[in-house]
Structure formats: C-alpha cells, structure tokens
Design an enzyme around this catalytic site. Structure first.
Site, PDB file in Angstrom:
ATOM      1  N   HIS A   7      12.032   1.066  -3.149  1.00  0.00           N
ATOM      2  CA  HIS A   7      13.897   1.404  -2.748  1.00  0.00           C
ATOM      3  C   HIS A   7      14.557   1.599  -3.213  1.00  0.00           C
ATOM      4  CE1 HIS A   7      12.963  -2.279   0.188  1.00  0.00           C
ATOM      5  NE2 HIS A   7      12.442  -1.837  -0.173  1.00  0.00           N
ATOM      6  N   ASP A   8      14.520   2.748  -4.688  1.00  0.00           N
ATOM      7  CA  ASP A   8      15.340   4.081  -4.680  1.00  0.00           C
ATOM      8  C   ASP A   8      14.997   4.819  -4.643  1.00  0.00           C
ATOM      9  OD1 ASP A   8      16.941   4.770  -7.456  1.00  0.00           O
ATOM     10  OD2 ASP A   8      15.123   5.191  -8.188  1.00  0.00           O
ATOM     11  N   GLY A  49      16.920  10.010  -3.359  1.00  0.00           N
ATOM     12  CA  GLY A  49      15.789  10.393  -4.445  1.00  0.00           C
ATOM     13  C   GLY A  49      15.737   9.250  -5.182  1.00  0.00           C
ATOM     14  N   ASP A  83      17.151   7.766  -8.493  1.00  0.00           N
ATOM     15  CA  ASP A  83      17.806   7.657  -9.482  1.00  0.00           C
ATOM     16  C   ASP A  83      18.650   6.735  -9.644  1.00  0.00           C
ATOM     17  OD1 ASP A  83      18.924   7.034  -6.683  1.00  0.00           O
ATOM     18  OD2 ASP A  83      20.837   8.710  -7.016  1.00  0.00           O
ATOM     19  N   SER A 122      20.011   4.658  -8.090  1.00  0.00           N
ATOM     20  CA  SER A 122      20.876   4.337  -7.735  1.00  0.00           C
ATOM     21  C   SER A 122      20.620   2.793  -7.114  1.00  0.00           C
ATOM     22  CB  SER A 122      21.354   5.511  -6.392  1.00  0.00           C
ATOM     23  OG  SER A 122      20.065   4.762  -5.222  1.00  0.00           O
ATOM     24  N   ASN A 152      17.471  -3.788   1.503  1.00  0.00           N
ATOM     25  CA  ASN A 152      17.074  -4.220   0.441  1.00  0.00           C
ATOM     26  C   ASN A 152      17.782  -6.307  -0.031  1.00  0.00           C
ATOM     27  OD1 ASN A 152      16.190  -2.375  -1.518  1.00  0.00           O
ATOM     28  ND2 ASN A 152      18.219  -1.267  -0.429  1.00  0.00           N
ATOM     29  N   THR A 175      -0.425  -5.841  -1.939  1.00  0.00           N
ATOM     30  CA  THR A 175      -1.283  -6.692  -2.577  1.00  0.00           C
ATOM     31  C   THR A 175      -1.083  -7.964  -2.985  1.00  0.00           C
ATOM     32  OG1 THR A 175      -3.548  -6.619  -3.146  1.00  0.00           O
ATOM     33  CG2 THR A 175      -2.369  -5.386  -3.757  1.00  0.00           C
ATOM     34  N   ASP A 225      -1.047 -11.019   0.206  1.00  0.00           N
ATOM     35  CA  ASP A 225      -2.231 -10.740  -0.065  1.00  0.00           C
ATOM     36  C   ASP A 225      -3.070 -12.628  -0.091  1.00  0.00           C
ATOM     37  OD1 ASP A 225      -4.471 -10.966  -0.242  1.00  0.00           O
ATOM     38  OD2 ASP A 225      -5.169  -9.831  -1.870  1.00  0.00           O
ATOM     39  N   THR A 245      -5.765 -12.967  -2.917  1.00  0.00           N
ATOM     40  CA  THR A 245      -5.796 -12.636  -3.873  1.00  0.00           C
ATOM     41  C   THR A 245      -4.344 -12.320  -4.431  1.00  0.00           C
ATOM     42  OG1 THR A 245      -6.539 -10.894  -4.089  1.00  0.00           O
ATOM     43  CG2 THR A 245      -8.172 -12.332  -4.514  1.00  0.00           C
ATOM     44  N   ASP A 257      -5.814  -5.687  -5.787  1.00  0.00           N
ATOM     45  CA  ASP A 257      -6.945  -5.201  -6.048  1.00  0.00           C
ATOM     46  C   ASP A 257      -6.702  -4.389  -3.990  1.00  0.00           C
ATOM     47  OD1 ASP A 257      -6.606  -6.979  -4.013  1.00  0.00           O
ATOM     48  OD2 ASP A 257      -7.956  -8.441  -5.823  1.00  0.00           O
TER      49      ASP A 257
END
Length: 335
Positions: free
Chosen positions: A66-67, A72, A74, A76, A96, A195, A245, A248, A253
């Site tokens: 999510h950053d 980019g 950074d 934030s 978020n 996963t 998942d 597992t 995996d």
C-alpha cells in the site's frame, strides 16, 4: 547580526544529506558498509512479532504494497494524522481501512536505530520486513533493493483512488497495476501474498448472499466453501476475520492458486484472476498452481519491480526518525 530566516532550511538540507548514505539508484548492497547486520536485525524483530501474532508478516507486506502504490515506495502510508505538519494520513482512506502493523514497524525502527542511527529509511524497513515475513513463513526471499528515502507528505486522495479494492473486477485491477508499470503477471504473482493473512467478513460478505445486488451468491464461489464462510460470518459478524488461504493459512506457498482453481478464492479480487473461464490471468494462475518454484520466482521478481516504483533517493526526502511522523524542521533551540 540579523537572523537569516532561510538558515534553518539550509541546515535541514545539510542534515538530510548527512543523515545517511546516498545513491543514484537502489542497490542490494546499499547498507553493506554502514549497517551490515540490517537484514538480521529486521528479521529478528519480525520473528519475535510472529510469536504472538500469526498475522504479523501479512500486516507488514500489506504496508509495503500500500506504500508503493501511492506516491511510490516512500513510507508515506506510515504517516499518521498531524495538523501541525499538514498530514492527512493515507491510513484514513477506504483502501487502508483496518490496516495494522504500525507497532511492529515501530519496534523494527527502534531496533535498527539502536544499532544504525539515522541511516535506514522507514520505506526500506518495509521492503526488508516484507522479505523477512515471506522467508519466515516458509517462502523464498529475493534480492531486496535498498537506498530509498522517506517522503515528507501523505496522499490520502491518491490512496482513495490508486489502491486496488477487494470488490473490483479484473479490468480495474489490471488498470491500477498498469498505472504503476506492473503487468498482469505481476498482478497475479503479487496477489499470491494472500497465501497468508486474514480478511474481515465485510470485504467478501456480499459474495455469500447478494453478489452484485442479485440476491444470489457469487456463482464463482464453491458452495461448500460458501457454507464455511456463512458460519464464520454470521449476521453482525462484519469484523470477524477469515483466513485468506483456507488450506495453509499461515504458510507462504502456492496453495492460494490451487484454491482459485477450486473456486475458493476469498475476495472477489482473488477469484476474478481465474473466473470466469477464459480470464486473461487464468494462465498465470495455472502456472503458479502447478509449480511452487515458478510462483516463488515470479513473486520475487514482482516484489523487486514493485519496490522500484518512484523511490526517493540521494538527497530527496529524509531518513525519518520516527516512521509515523516527519522529522521536525530545526529551530533556534537546535542551532
């Protein structure tokens, strides 16, 4: 002598340059001389967090993801609200909602600062911690590229519009990845991070009874799996958490992809990678389901690509002293 009002800002620029090593581009050897034990320091804290929180690794990799998709890579996404600094936190954005793990990041930052003060950015900590999280869950690591610096602004509106949603169709997901120069194979590979970790019922509950307001379940959802989810998400259980998942849940995996083949992807954004038949990404799902090694190769390559999204380097940005807030400008008392 008159005080030069520009002096604190000149001093800040000098401090930012002196705060850590600089590089024109990211490199896996960036801290080899200045902080040679960095990776093991980070991994030790992640390992400790996992002893009491099975979701710690998933939380950290979600922060990194999510950053990078907003402004980019950074750091934030880690910034919290601050009226004084003009920060409207990205954590307030819908994409978020419920994001967790700030305490783990803070613990890592403290451990790193104790050994390598004023050297390692929070953005780089997220990248290293993501790799450690995968390795400690049984996956294979990758050559983490380093040398990012931290931004001084947050972009809540960017988080609202740029982050992929659990409700989105494949075309939307593909477009959002393309906006940050990631292709459809990157989309499938990075989705494989599901996963491990958990999701709250509110993010998939409509699939169970009222998919796309039809009053019917999602036809791509396995009926037996639906019964399991109905039991886990009773009325009023929106905040209950379910394993992403079901086979597992705490291991890294390729079972995420075999789950998709069995119509047992938890989120809409998971299952659309394989359903309906003929989905453009179904071939990659099949490849990764057939070979865990092929998935691990692709995941590592895509994590490196994602980590290269618009990083701040050299003298841009800063090395944040606390990951949740920007560094203060120097005052007369600091001079």
């Amino acid at each position: 002598m008159a005080f030069n009002k520009a002096l604190p800002y000149i001093l800040l620029a000098t401090m930012l340059i002196a705060a850590g090593p600089t590089a024109a581009q990211l490199s896996p050897t960036f801290y080899d001389t200045t902080c040679p034990n960095l990776s093991s320091i980070v991994e030790d804290v992640v390992r400790q967090a996992l002893q009491t929180d099975a979701r710690a690794g998933a939380k950290l990799i979600r922060f990194h993801f999510h950053d990078c998709f907003v402004n980019g890579c950074d750091g934030s996404v880690l910034l919290e609200d601050s009226i004084a600094d003009g920060i409207d936190s990205e954590q307030n954005a819908r994409g978020n909602e419920g994001i967790q793990g700030q305490n783990i990041v803070a613990d890592i930052k403290t451990a790193v600062e104790n050994v390598c003060p004023n050297l390692v950015s929070c953005a780089d900590i997220l990248a290293i911690a993501s790799n450690s999280s995968v390795v400690l869950a049984g996956g294979r690591g990758w050559e983490v590229q380093l040398g990012r610096r931290d931004g001084r602004i947050a972009n809540r509106s960017g988080a609202e519009s740029n982050l992929p949603s659990p409700f989105e169709p494949l075309a939307n997901l593909t477009a959002k990845f393309a906006n940050v120069a990631l292709n459809s194979t990157d989309l499938v590979a990075l989705s494989g991070a599901h996963t491990f970790g958990r999701s709250r019922c509110q993010f998939f509950q409509r699939r169970l009874n009222d998919f796309n307001r039809t009053g019917m379940p999602d036809p791509s959802l396995d009926p037996i799996y639906r019964d399991v989810l109905l039991e886990a998400c009773p009325q009023g259980g929106d905040n209950n958490r379910v394993n992403l998942d079901p086979t597992t849940p705490d291991e890294f995996d390729n079972n995420y992809f075999t789950n998709l083949q069995a119509n047992r992807g938890l989120l809409t954004s998971d299952q659309v990678l394989f359903s309906p038949p003929g989905a453009a990404t179904a071939g990659d799902v099949d490849r990764f389901a057939a070979s865990q090694e092929v998935f691990f190769d692709a995941f590592g390559a895509s994590m490196i690509k994602m980590g290269n999204i618009s990083p701040l380097t050299a003298t841009d940005g800063e090395i944040r002293l606390t990951c949740s807030r920007i560094n203060p400008f120097p005052t007369l008392a600091d001079m």
